[in-house]
Write a protein that holds these residues in place. Sequence first.
Motif, PDB file in Angstrom:
ATOM      1  N   GLU A   1      12.136  -4.481  -3.139  1.00 42.14           N
ATOM      2  CA  GLU A   1      12.061  -4.280  -1.685  1.00 42.14           C
ATOM      3  C   GLU A   1      11.138  -3.119  -1.356  1.00 42.14           C
ATOM      4  O   GLU A   1      10.284  -3.208  -0.480  1.00 42.14           O
ATOM      5  N   TYR A   2      11.316  -2.025  -2.069  1.00 39.57           N
ATOM      6  CA  TYR A   2      10.500  -0.838  -1.816  1.00 39.57           C
ATOM      7  C   TYR A   2       9.015  -1.157  -2.025  1.00 39.57           C
ATOM      8  O   TYR A   2       8.173  -0.829  -1.192  1.00 39.57           O
ATOM      9  N   HIS A   3       8.703  -1.832  -3.112  1.00 41.33           N
ATOM     10  CA  HIS A   3       7.306  -2.150  -3.412  1.00 41.33           C
ATOM     11  C   HIS A   3       6.738  -3.191  -2.449  1.00 41.33           C
ATOM     12  O   HIS A   3       5.581  -3.084  -2.030  1.00 41.33           O
ATOM     13  N   LEU A   4       7.538  -4.179  -2.097  1.00 41.82           N
ATOM     14  CA  LEU A   4       7.095  -5.186  -1.136  1.00 41.82           C
ATOM     15  C   LEU A   4       6.809  -4.529   0.214  1.00 41.82           C
ATOM     16  O   LEU A   4       5.792  -4.799   0.847  1.00 41.82           O
ATOM     17  N   PHE A   5       7.706  -3.638   0.640  1.00 45.48           N
ATOM     18  CA  PHE A   5       7.503  -2.933   1.908  1.00 45.48           C
ATOM     19  C   PHE A   5       6.239  -2.072   1.854  1.00 45.48           C
ATOM     20  O   PHE A   5       5.460  -2.051   2.803  1.00 45.48           O
ATOM     21  N   GLN A   6       6.035  -1.356   0.748  1.00 49.69           N
ATOM     22  CA  GLN A   6       4.838  -0.517   0.631  1.00 49.69           C
ATOM     23  C   GLN A   6       3.567  -1.366   0.692  1.00 49.69           C
ATOM     24  O   GLN A   6       2.579  -0.963   1.317  1.00 49.69           O
ATOM     25  N   ASN A   7       3.579  -2.534   0.066  1.00 49.20           N
ATOM     26  CA  ASN A   7       2.435  -3.439   0.157  1.00 49.20           C
ATOM     27  C   ASN A   7       2.210  -3.903   1.588  1.00 49.20           C
ATOM     28  O   ASN A   7       1.076  -3.972   2.061  1.00 49.20           O
ATOM     29  N   TRP A   8       3.298  -4.238   2.277  1.00 46.03           N
ATOM     30  CA  TRP A   8       3.192  -4.645   3.680  1.00 46.03           C
ATOM     31  C   TRP A   8       2.624  -3.495   4.514  1.00 46.03           C
ATOM     32  O   TRP A   8       1.727  -3.701   5.333  1.00 46.03           O
ATOM     33  N   LEU A   9       3.116  -2.295   4.281  1.00 46.48           N
ATOM     34  CA  LEU A   9       2.664  -1.122   5.022  1.00 46.48           C
ATOM     35  C   LEU A   9       1.172  -0.879   4.782  1.00 46.48           C
ATOM     36  O   LEU A   9       0.417  -0.659   5.733  1.00 46.48           O
ATOM     37  N   ASN A  10       0.743  -0.925   3.530  1.00 46.70           N
ATOM     38  CA  ASN A  10      -0.679  -0.726   3.209  1.00 46.70           C
ATOM     39  C   ASN A  10      -1.552  -1.796   3.862  1.00 46.70           C
ATOM     40  O   ASN A  10      -2.625  -1.486   4.376  1.00 46.70           O
ATOM     41  N   LYS A  11      -1.094  -3.016   3.854  1.00 49.30           N
ATOM     42  CA  LYS A  11      -1.862  -4.113   4.458  1.00 49.30           C
ATOM     43  C   LYS A  11      -1.988  -3.895   5.968  1.00 49.30           C
ATOM     44  O   LYS A  11      -3.046  -4.120   6.549  1.00 49.30           O
ATOM     45  N   ASN A  12      -0.930  -3.432   6.599  1.00 46.34           N
ATOM     46  CA  ASN A  12      -0.947  -3.235   8.040  1.00 46.34           C
ATOM     47  C   ASN A  12      -1.714  -1.980   8.442  1.00 46.34           C
ATOM     48  O   ASN A  12      -2.253  -1.922   9.537  1.00 46.34           O
ATOM     49  N   LYS A  13      -1.756  -0.987   7.587  1.00 53.03           N
ATOM     50  CA  LYS A  13      -2.580   0.196   7.879  1.00 53.03           C
ATOM     51  C   LYS A  13      -4.054  -0.183   7.885  1.00 53.03           C
ATOM     52  O   LYS A  13      -4.823   0.292   8.700  1.00 53.03           O
ATOM     53  N   LYS A  14      -4.438  -1.068   6.963  1.00 52.71           N
ATOM     54  CA  LYS A  14      -5.827  -1.507   6.882  1.00 52.71           C
ATOM     55  C   LYS A  14      -6.232  -2.269   8.133  1.00 52.71           C
ATOM     56  O   LYS A  14      -7.351  -2.187   8.578  1.00 52.71           O
ATOM     57  N   ARG A  15      -5.319  -3.037   8.694  1.00 55.73           N
ATOM     58  CA  ARG A  15      -5.613  -3.813   9.909  1.00 55.73           C
ATOM     59  C   ARG A  15      -5.904  -2.914  11.100  1.00 55.73           C
ATOM     60  O   ARG A  15      -6.673  -3.256  11.960  1.00 55.73           O
ATOM     61  N   LYS A  16      -5.233  -1.780  11.173  1.00 58.49           N
ATOM     62  CA  LYS A  16      -5.391  -0.887  12.313  1.00 58.49           C
ATOM     63  C   LYS A  16      -6.713  -0.132  12.289  1.00 58.49           C
ATOM     64  O   LYS A  16      -7.211   0.285  13.299  1.00 58.49           O
ATOM     65  N   ASN A  17      -7.275   0.052  11.115  1.00 62.69           N
ATOM     66  CA  ASN A  17      -8.537   0.795  10.998  1.00 62.69           C
ATOM     67  C   ASN A  17      -9.732  -0.065  11.295  1.00 62.69           C
ATOM     68  O   ASN A  17      -9.827  -1.173  11.172  1.00 62.69           O
TER      69      ASN A  17
END
Length: 127
Positions: free
Chosen positions: A111-127
Amino acid sequence: MATYSKIPYKRVSFKQLENAVKWCQNNLNLRDWKIELEIGNTAPGWIIDDGRIGSSQTYVPYFTAKVWVCPKRCKENDTHPISVLCHEMLHVFFYNYGIEDHDERATNTLEYHLFQNWLNKNKKRKN
């Protein structure tokens, strides 16, 4: 009762949770599954309300699942709703592969790793 990674609470919209379901389905290879997302401060009728933050119910032969996340309890427990969603989607993932008696610790770690991957993917979208 499930325990979730202690990723701090952040308010998210229903649309963000819907998008996270699709993202999890894609990344967990659950694309053929129909996932019904329920959001609410009271538990739906298909689960016993024992104070959980979220829950999931799978129907493997039909490739369907229900996932519920309680925003109010997420806030009270300082737990990120998408982290809870990731946790519940991992239960669907395990059931999909016939692993019914999986260790909750494995779910929490992934869960922790899946969430971190989701977070990283969504940070990239905002930039």
